[in-house]
Enzyme design. Structure first.
Site, PDB file in Angstrom:
ATOM      1  N   ARG A   1      13.003   4.587  12.563  1.00  0.00           N
ATOM      2  CA  ARG A   1      11.776   5.387  12.529  1.00  0.00           C
ATOM      3  C   ARG A   1      10.904   5.054  13.748  1.00  0.00           C
ATOM      4  O   ARG A   1      11.435   4.683  14.785  1.00  0.00           O
ATOM      5  CB  ARG A   1      11.053   5.143  11.185  1.00  0.00           C
ATOM      6  CG  ARG A   1      11.918   5.528   9.986  1.00  0.00           C
ATOM      7  CD  ARG A   1      11.222   5.272   8.671  1.00  0.00           C
ATOM      8  NE  ARG A   1      10.033   6.109   8.530  1.00  0.00           N
ATOM      9  CZ  ARG A   1       9.104   5.918   7.571  1.00  0.00           C
ATOM     10  NH1 ARG A   1       9.259   4.942   6.700  1.00  0.00           N
ATOM     11  NH2 ARG A   1       8.064   6.707   7.502  1.00  0.00           N
TER      12      ARG A   1
ATOM     13  N   GLU B   1      12.673  -9.528   1.671  1.00  0.00           N
ATOM     14  CA  GLU B   1      11.898  -8.367   2.133  1.00  0.00           C
ATOM     15  C   GLU B   1      12.735  -7.100   1.933  1.00  0.00           C
ATOM     16  O   GLU B   1      13.917  -7.077   2.284  1.00  0.00           O
ATOM     17  CB  GLU B   1      11.584  -8.566   3.624  1.00  0.00           C
ATOM     18  CG  GLU B   1      10.850  -7.393   4.258  1.00  0.00           C
ATOM     19  CD  GLU B   1      10.544  -7.626   5.750  1.00  0.00           C
ATOM     20  OE1 GLU B   1      10.718  -8.769   6.240  1.00  0.00           O
ATOM     21  OE2 GLU B   1      10.138  -6.664   6.407  1.00  0.00           O
TER      22      GLU B   1
ATOM     23  N   ALA C   1       3.138  -0.812   4.796  1.00  0.00           N
ATOM     24  CA  ALA C   1       2.549  -0.794   6.146  1.00  0.00           C
ATOM     25  C   ALA C   1       2.048  -2.169   6.589  1.00  0.00           C
ATOM     26  O   ALA C   1       2.042  -2.467   7.792  1.00  0.00           O
ATOM     27  CB  ALA C   1       1.413   0.224   6.192  1.00  0.00           C
TER      28      ALA C   1
ATOM     29  N   TYR D   1      11.198   8.790   0.869  1.00  0.00           N
ATOM     30  CA  TYR D   1      11.131   7.748  -0.160  1.00  0.00           C
ATOM     31  C   TYR D   1      11.736   8.161  -1.514  1.00  0.00           C
ATOM     32  O   TYR D   1      11.733   7.355  -2.450  1.00  0.00           O
ATOM     33  CB  TYR D   1       9.673   7.319  -0.352  1.00  0.00           C
ATOM     34  CG  TYR D   1       9.063   6.742   0.917  1.00  0.00           C
ATOM     35  CD1 TYR D   1       9.537   5.548   1.447  1.00  0.00           C
ATOM     36  CD2 TYR D   1       8.031   7.403   1.591  1.00  0.00           C
ATOM     37  CE1 TYR D   1       9.000   5.017   2.626  1.00  0.00           C
ATOM     38  CE2 TYR D   1       7.481   6.879   2.762  1.00  0.00           C
ATOM     39  CZ  TYR D   1       7.971   5.692   3.269  1.00  0.00           C
ATOM     40  OH  TYR D   1       7.444   5.170   4.431  1.00  0.00           O
TER      41      TYR D   1
ATOM     42  N   ARG E   1       5.042  10.851  -2.752  1.00  0.00           N
ATOM     43  CA  ARG E   1       4.797  10.634  -1.330  1.00  0.00           C
ATOM     44  C   ARG E   1       6.058  10.869  -0.500  1.00  0.00           C
ATOM     45  O   ARG E   1       7.073  10.228  -0.744  1.00  0.00           O
ATOM     46  CB  ARG E   1       4.353   9.171  -1.170  1.00  0.00           C
ATOM     47  CG  ARG E   1       4.234   8.702   0.228  1.00  0.00           C
ATOM     48  CD  ARG E   1       4.171   7.186   0.285  1.00  0.00           C
ATOM     49  NE  ARG E   1       3.972   6.751   1.646  1.00  0.00           N
ATOM     50  CZ  ARG E   1       4.235   5.541   2.093  1.00  0.00           C
ATOM     51  NH1 ARG E   1       4.692   4.623   1.254  1.00  0.00           N
ATOM     52  NH2 ARG E   1       4.034   5.235   3.334  1.00  0.00           N
TER      53      ARG E   1
ATOM     54  N   PRO F   1       0.792  -1.232   0.000  1.00  0.00           N
ATOM     55  CA  PRO F   1       0.000   0.000   0.000  1.00  0.00           C
ATOM     56  C   PRO F   1       0.828   1.289   0.000  1.00  0.00           C
ATOM     57  O   PRO F   1       1.858   1.372   0.673  1.00  0.00           O
ATOM     58  CB  PRO F   1      -0.824  -0.096   1.291  1.00  0.00           C
ATOM     59  CG  PRO F   1      -0.104  -1.062   2.148  1.00  0.00           C
ATOM     60  CD  PRO F   1       0.530  -2.047   1.204  1.00  0.00           C
ATOM     61  N   ASN F   2       0.322   2.229  -0.761  1.00  0.00           N
ATOM     62  CA  ASN F   2       0.863   3.595  -0.879  1.00  0.00           C
ATOM     63  C   ASN F   2       2.155   3.679  -1.692  1.00  0.00           C
ATOM     64  O   ASN F   2       2.625   4.777  -1.971  1.00  0.00           O
ATOM     65  CB  ASN F   2       1.078   4.229   0.515  1.00  0.00           C
ATOM     66  CG  ASN F   2      -0.219   4.280   1.297  1.00  0.00           C
ATOM     67  OD1 ASN F   2      -1.216   4.799   0.811  1.00  0.00           O
ATOM     68  ND2 ASN F   2      -0.236   3.713   2.497  1.00  0.00           N
TER      69      ASN F   2
ATOM     70  N   ASN G   1       7.995  -5.714  -0.806  1.00  0.00           N
ATOM     71  CA  ASN G   1       7.894  -4.584   0.124  1.00  0.00           C
ATOM     72  C   ASN G   1       6.404  -4.457   0.446  1.00  0.00           C
ATOM     73  O   ASN G   1       5.636  -3.861  -0.313  1.00  0.00           O
ATOM     74  CB  ASN G   1       8.425  -3.297  -0.517  1.00  0.00           C
ATOM     75  CG  ASN G   1       8.395  -2.125   0.470  1.00  0.00           C
ATOM     76  OD1 ASN G   1       7.804  -2.233   1.551  1.00  0.00           O
ATOM     77  ND2 ASN G   1       9.024  -1.028   0.106  1.00  0.00           N
TER      78      ASN G   1
ATOM     79  N   HIS H   1      12.721  -2.716   2.316  1.00  0.00           N
ATOM     80  CA  HIS H   1      12.118  -1.435   2.706  1.00  0.00           C
ATOM     81  C   HIS H   1      13.032  -0.321   2.231  1.00  0.00           C
ATOM     82  O   HIS H   1      14.251  -0.388   2.427  1.00  0.00           O
ATOM     83  CB  HIS H   1      11.904  -1.345   4.220  1.00  0.00           C
ATOM     84  CG  HIS H   1      10.959  -2.385   4.697  1.00  0.00           C
ATOM     85  ND1 HIS H   1       9.597  -2.280   4.496  1.00  0.00           N
ATOM     86  CD2 HIS H   1      11.167  -3.580   5.283  1.00  0.00           C
ATOM     87  CE1 HIS H   1       9.018  -3.369   4.972  1.00  0.00           C
ATOM     88  NE2 HIS H   1       9.946  -4.178   5.445  1.00  0.00           N
TER      89      HIS H   1
HETATM   90  C1  DQA Z   1       8.194   1.072   3.847  1.00  0.00           C
HETATM   91  C2  DQA Z   1       8.268   1.297   5.356  1.00  0.00           C
HETATM   92  C3  DQA Z   1       6.904   1.092   5.996  1.00  0.00           C
HETATM   93  O1  DQA Z   1       6.983   1.291   7.405  1.00  0.00           O
HETATM   94  C4  DQA Z   1       5.916   2.085   5.423  1.00  0.00           C
HETATM   95  O2  DQA Z   1       4.629   1.848   5.959  1.00  0.00           O
HETATM   96  C5  DQA Z   1       5.894   2.104   3.946  1.00  0.00           C
HETATM   97  C6  DQA Z   1       7.139   1.948   3.197  1.00  0.00           C
HETATM   98  C7  DQA Z   1       9.536   1.377   3.156  1.00  0.00           C
HETATM   99  O3  DQA Z   1       9.702   0.936   2.030  1.00  0.00           O
HETATM  100  O4  DQA Z   1      10.386   2.073   3.727  1.00  0.00           O
HETATM  101  O5  DQA Z   1       4.860   2.346   3.333  1.00  0.00           O
HETATM  102  O6  DQA Z   1       7.896  -0.298   3.601  1.00  0.00           O
END
Ligand code: DQA
Length: 137
Positions: free
Chosen positions: A104, A95, A74, A22, A17, A9-10, A71, A97
């Site tokens: 964070r 995985e 959230a 990011y 964003r 998501p997102n 990835n 990120h």
């Molecule tokens: C994320 C880190 C997560 O905590 C966050 O909710 C994201 C992006 C990252 O790629 O740094 O949406 O996965």
């Protein structure tokens, strides 16, 4: 070699964003660069904002692909379902990120995916996806 990047998501908003966290590149642009760099790989990309769709995609690819770069954004921190899906499939999952989730908020430090991942890459920006991809080669 068949590899897929699955974003949660997102992450469709990358480029717009929170660019201070990011970066300012869209994932589509970055993915085109990756495809050019790794022409010999069968590389695909999937993004969804919906937990069940991510689980369905893991089931779909998780028995014949050579690797999954995930990835879950959230959902990493909340989804027992995605964690169980990663555990239930055969294809190894790395995985990724973009940000350093350990630097964070506290809740971002926990991952339901990590215990069943082959490896975890955090904090290298979009480069983390490339490093994950290289880990399969
Ligand atoms: C994320 C880190 C997560 O905590 C966050 O909710 C994201 C992006 C990252 O790629 O740094 O949406 O996965």
């Amino acid at each position: 070699m068949k590899l897929i990047i699955i974003n949660g998501p997102n992450l469709n908003l990358l480029g717009k964003r929170e660019p201070e966290i990011y970066g300012s590149q869209t994932f589509e642009d970055f993915f085109k660069e990756l495809q050019l760099k790794f022409k010999k790989l069968e590389l695909s990309y999937y993004q969804s904002n919906i937990e069940g769709e991510i689980i369905d995609k893991l089931h779909e690819v998780g028995f014949d692909y050579d690797g999954i770069i995930l990835n879950a954004a959230a959902y990493t921190h909340t989804s027992v379902g995605i964690g169980d899906a990663v555990k239930g499939i055969n294809t190894p999952v790395v995985e990724v990120h973009i940000s350093n989730i350990h630097a964070r908020e506290e809740f971002r430090s926990h991952s339901y995916i990590a215990p069943n991942a082959q490896g975890v890459l955090v904090g290298f920006g979009l480069k983390g996806y490339e490093l994950a991809l290289q880990s399969f080669l």
